[in-house]
Design an enzyme around this catalytic site. Structure first.
Site, PDB file in Angstrom:
ATOM      1  N   ASP A 202      -3.706 -12.392  -1.494  1.00  0.00           N
ATOM      2  CA  ASP A 202      -2.924 -12.454   0.001  1.00  0.00           C
ATOM      3  C   ASP A 202      -3.481 -12.648   1.040  1.00  0.00           C
ATOM      4  O   ASP A 202      -5.279 -12.865   1.324  1.00  0.00           O
ATOM      5  CB  ASP A 202      -2.606 -10.576  -0.328  1.00  0.00           C
ATOM      6  CG  ASP A 202      -1.264 -10.977   1.047  1.00  0.00           C
ATOM      7  OD1 ASP A 202      -1.262 -11.545   1.465  1.00  0.00           O
ATOM      8  OD2 ASP A 202      -0.694  -9.233   0.392  1.00  0.00           O
TER       9      ASP A 202
HETATM   10  C1  NOJ Z   1       1.121 -11.141   4.068  1.00  0.00           C
HETATM   11  C2  NOJ Z   1       1.717 -10.455   3.208  1.00  0.00           C
HETATM   12  O1  NOJ Z   1       0.968  -9.484   2.126  1.00  0.00           O
HETATM   13  C3  NOJ Z   1       2.285 -11.350   2.070  1.00  0.00           C
HETATM   14  O2  NOJ Z   1       3.474 -10.626   1.329  1.00  0.00           O
HETATM   15  C4  NOJ Z   1       2.317 -12.512   2.642  1.00  0.00           C
HETATM   16  O3  NOJ Z   1       2.930 -13.826   1.449  1.00  0.00           O
HETATM   17  C5  NOJ Z   1       1.528 -13.716   3.050  1.00  0.00           C
HETATM   18  N1  NOJ Z   1       0.987 -12.770   4.355  1.00  0.00           N
HETATM   19  C6  NOJ Z   1       1.525 -14.134   3.820  1.00  0.00           C
HETATM   20  O4  NOJ Z   1       2.508 -14.575   4.192  1.00  0.00           O
END
Ligand code: NOJ
Length: 787
Positions: A306
């Site tokens: 993430d």
């Molecule tokens: C943070 C989020 O937790 C995740 O779900 C997302 O895909 C990513 N950012 C990318 O935007």
């Protein structure tokens, strides 16, 4: 440290390994697909694609290899900002494998041209985006989609999202989010399928099928990404990014299940989570990533962290430098670093010094290149769309959005207005009578942007038809009058609009009150410590109720709310979630009875925030509260004093998991089992199963769809099992008076659990099975599971 698992692991759903494909003739490849029953519309990927990956690996420098493991955001950031602006140079130098947050074909193609034309080896970029519940056509938020209990429909929505995204060159979505959400305080429950691992797994599979299609090199297919691996939804106190402590049994039984289902369905990628899991950050957790995901499940795709999660191992406290962060995450099994930049700066030295093996590096690069090849990006790197903006939602996709919204609505209450008639009927569906007046009040009645919900992709408010717009059209066509007043905002404490709203309600026969949450107070970083109606909305509800006129509360929300007062006083309540672009037409059709509500809750609604986390498949405890005492509600004095309960609130939720009303009534027969005994050994060996059934009758006057649910309970087992576990469901449509027998077959898949030795087995036990309309109803039939 080697992570080599390439050769023996099936590369495709058809079980072919990389090595087999490498040596297969193109004809052999086609035959393989044909025998697998999946001869595609798109041309078959030639095995040459995989040869090319190996050739590239031979030619790549260490830095170019590491570059493939590096992902940056080149658009609207969806995490802490980074102040980077040298993308062109980095792409040309082969330092970037993937970009996220680029949303338009024109930008995609501009970046892609740099990678394909100016980088030494011409390796295309992979573009990823959060396409969560639609790209341009926005469908209901995922908790709403889950409330449909309709995997085929969910799959269709994911397919449309894939087509729209792929047209812009986005060939990878960070979806489905398959985290189990058991705490309504956690904002991301809106993105989840709710609290149940069985339903979550069925829907996870549906999303994966929809996004990835039958063939990845179909230009409308995009890679799915099951996230956030793992346990993210169990954040302590519902506070986003917070620590999680989950026993290995619960992890395997509950939180890992939807991921395992996604892997079984062929999901191409997995995203590792932010949270620390039992003290080890999920994005550096070798147990979950390497032992379980790769080792036990044989996952052959790649893992992306993430946003910044590799670097966040430093504040977590298990790394003191970027080099340690990169080493720990990489060796634990994270292939691609989203946005922290730690891999690109640290991995080359870690490899040169032998801390990370070249073989392990190659394996991660291979996984990424292979998927680029499977998508056909080497042959067709550019976005096909000719315009720069996403096309308008098509009429077909809008129709699908409307159907999805209609199926997502959960009718929570349908009371009878006080009336002089001897046979008063429930307030819903509304009767179309020329001359009648409807008041539409509330801050969400005409708020187009909020209808899109959180993570609304490329959806725009202009695409939305609000409840106000749709109701205006409907009432005008029926010769009825509509009086609209906003009443209040969602937040703040301004009550200056109350008087006008009360006047409108007084002049109307019935009021529809559109209340709930602001879309961006749900989703990521939107945890709440209070679950009541925000701002002045509760007071607005009380003021409208005081008019004495019937009031239908429509709740736009991304989570269960504590609406006990409304449940007692409003005439009717509908959970409408954030319904997407067709919010208004879908709601109007439901409110007027053109469609009969069939949505069912997938997350328990609490009475009080202090009950959270609250979920139906809990353990019984050694001191369960006797039902009679629970029914009496909280009291200090009765004999149940020393039982597991609150002294100031019931244990029972306001609305249980699986709950939802219809305009008709369904009657269930007793559940019957085909046998009173079964053998655990025979079930484990796949030689026996247990058929259970019940008859469901539409006892009302309207056609309707029922979600028939099958729950089990196991006792006498080596570890305590929940009081109830969903193991099957079926949506059935019944005409008035019609009866249908609904069967469920319980096999090893439904009856095995993670036992005291941490083995997934069927144990001798007492089994109770219940076929019921929701998790709180129905009498069980008992079956002995003998050794
Ligand atoms: C943070 C989020 O937790 C995740 O779900 C997302 O895909 C990513 N950012 C990318 O935007």
């Amino acid at each position: 440290m080697g992570l080599d698992c390439s050769a023996a692991i099936p590369l495709t759903k058809f079980g072919t390994t990389l090595d087999e494909m490498r040596f297969m003739s193109p004809l052999g490849y086609l035959l393989l697909l044909a025998t697998a029953g999946a001869l595609p519309a798109a041309p078959a990927p030639s095995p040459g694609r995989h040869v090319r990956v190996e050739e590239l690996l031979r030619q790549m420098t260490l830095e170019e290899k590491v570059g493939q493991l590096n992902q940056y955001s080149a658009g609207q950031p969806t995490g802490p900002g980074t102040n980077r602006d040298r993308y062109e140079t980095m792409i040309a130098a082969g330092q970037v494998g993937s970009l996220l947050n680029v949303t338009r074909a024109e930008q995609v193609n501009a970046y892609q041209r740099i990678a394909v034309e100016r980088s030494r080896l011409h390796i295309p970029l992979l573009f990823g985006l959060d396409v969560i519940h639609g790209f341009r056509t926005i469908f209901p938020v995922n908790l709403g989609l889950a409330s449909t209990w309709d995997p085929a429909l969910v799959e269709e929505t994911a397919r449309v999202a894939a087509e729209e995204a792929a047209a812009q060159g986005i060939r990878w979505t960070f979806s489905p989010m398959v985290d189990i959400g058991r705490d309504a305080r956690w904002g991301r429950i809106a993105e989840s399928a709710g609290e149940d691992p069985y339903l979550g797994s069925v829907l996870a599979r549906a999303y994966v099928r929809g996004y990835q299609g039958r063939r990845l090199d179909n230009p409308t297919s995009i890679l799915a990404c099951a996230k956030h691996f793992v346990g993210y939804g169990a954040a302590e106190a519902g506070r986003d990014y917070n620590t999680t402590e989950i026993s290995e049994r619960s992890l395997r039984q509950v939180y890992l299940e939807p991921f395992r289902a996604s892997v079984d369905e062929g999901v191409a990628t997995i995203m590792s989570a932010f949270n620390a899991l039992n003290g080890v950050p999920a994005s550096a957790n070798a147990f979950t990533l390497r032992d379980v995901l790769r080792g036990e499940w044989g996952f052959a795709g790649f893992v992306v962290s993430d946003w910044g999660a590799v670097g966040e191992t430093i504040p977590h406290g298990i790394a003191t430098s970027e080099a340690t962060a990169a080493r720990k995450s990489f060796l634990a099994g994270v292939d691609m670093d989203m946005e922290s930049g730690a891999y690109v700066s640290e991995l080359p030295d870690l490899v040169r010094s032998g801390v990370v093996s070249r073989q392990a590096l190659d394996e991660s690069v291979r996984r990424i290149l292979r998927l680029k090849a499977e998508l056909g990006l080497f042959e067709n790197p550019y976005a096909p769309a000719t315009g720069t903006a996403a096309a308008q939602p098509s009429p077909e996709s809008r129709r699908l959005a409307q159907r999805a919204a209609e199926e997502s609505f959960v009718l929570l209450k349908n009371g009878t207005p006080s009336s002089r008639s001897e046979h008063p009927s429930p307030i819903l569906p509304l009767v179309s009578k020329p001359g009648r007046t409807i008041a539409l009040i509330g801050p969400l009645a005409d708020s187009a942007g909020d209808m899109l919900g959180c993570w609304s992709g490329q959806g725009i408010p202009d695409d939305v038809i609000t409840l106000r717009a749709a109701l205006a059209q409907r009432t005008a066509a029926a010769g009825m009058h509509l009086r609209y007043a906003e009443g209040s905002k969602i937040l703040g404490n301004d009550q200056s609009g109350f008087d006008e709203a009360v006047r409108a309600a007084r002049k109307a026969d019935v009021t529809i009150l559109a209340l709930g949450e602001q879309a961006y107070r749900t989703g990521e970083a939107a945890s709440r410590a209070h679950l009541d109606l925000d701002g002045p909305q509760q007071k607005l509800l009380e003021a409208i109720h005081a008019t004495g006129k019937p009031v239908i509360v429509v709740l736009f929300t991304g989570r269960p709310l504590t609406v006990g007062w409304a449940a007692e006083h409003a005439t009717a309540i509908v959970a409408a979630w954030f319904p997407g672009v067709e919010a208004g037409p879908a709601l109007v059709r439901m409110l007027f009875g053109d469609v009969n509500p069939s949505g069912r809750l997938t997350a328990t609604w609490p009475r009080a925030v202090g009950q959270e986390p609250l979920y139906y498949d809990a353990l019984n405890t050694g001191r369960p509260t006797p039902p009679a005492s629970e029914a009496r509600g909280p009291t200090f004095t009765d004999a149940s004093r020393f039982t597991s309960r609150y002294i100031d609130e019931r244990n029972a939720p306001l609305f249980p998991f699986g709950y939802g009303l219809s305009y008709t009534a369904f009657a269930y027969s007793a559940t019957s089992a085909q046998a009173s005994k079964v053998s655990a050994a025979a079930i484990s060996a796949g030689k026996a199963s247990l058929a259970v059934s019940a008859s469901v009758t539409n006892a009302g006057k309207r056609e309707g769809t029922e979600v028939v649910q099958c729950y089990i309970r196991l006792t006498g087992t080596s570890v305590a099992r929940p009081v109830s576990e969903l193991k099957g469901f079926r949506r059935i449509r019944l005409a008035p008076g019609e009866t249908q027998k609904v069967d469920f077959i319980l096999t090893k898949d439904e009856l095995a659990f993670w036992n005291i030795q941490m083995k997934q087995v069927v144990e001798p036990a007492m089994l109770q099975v219940r076929i019921a309309p929701d998790s709180a109803q129905g009498a069980p039939v008992s079956v002995v599971i003998e050794p």
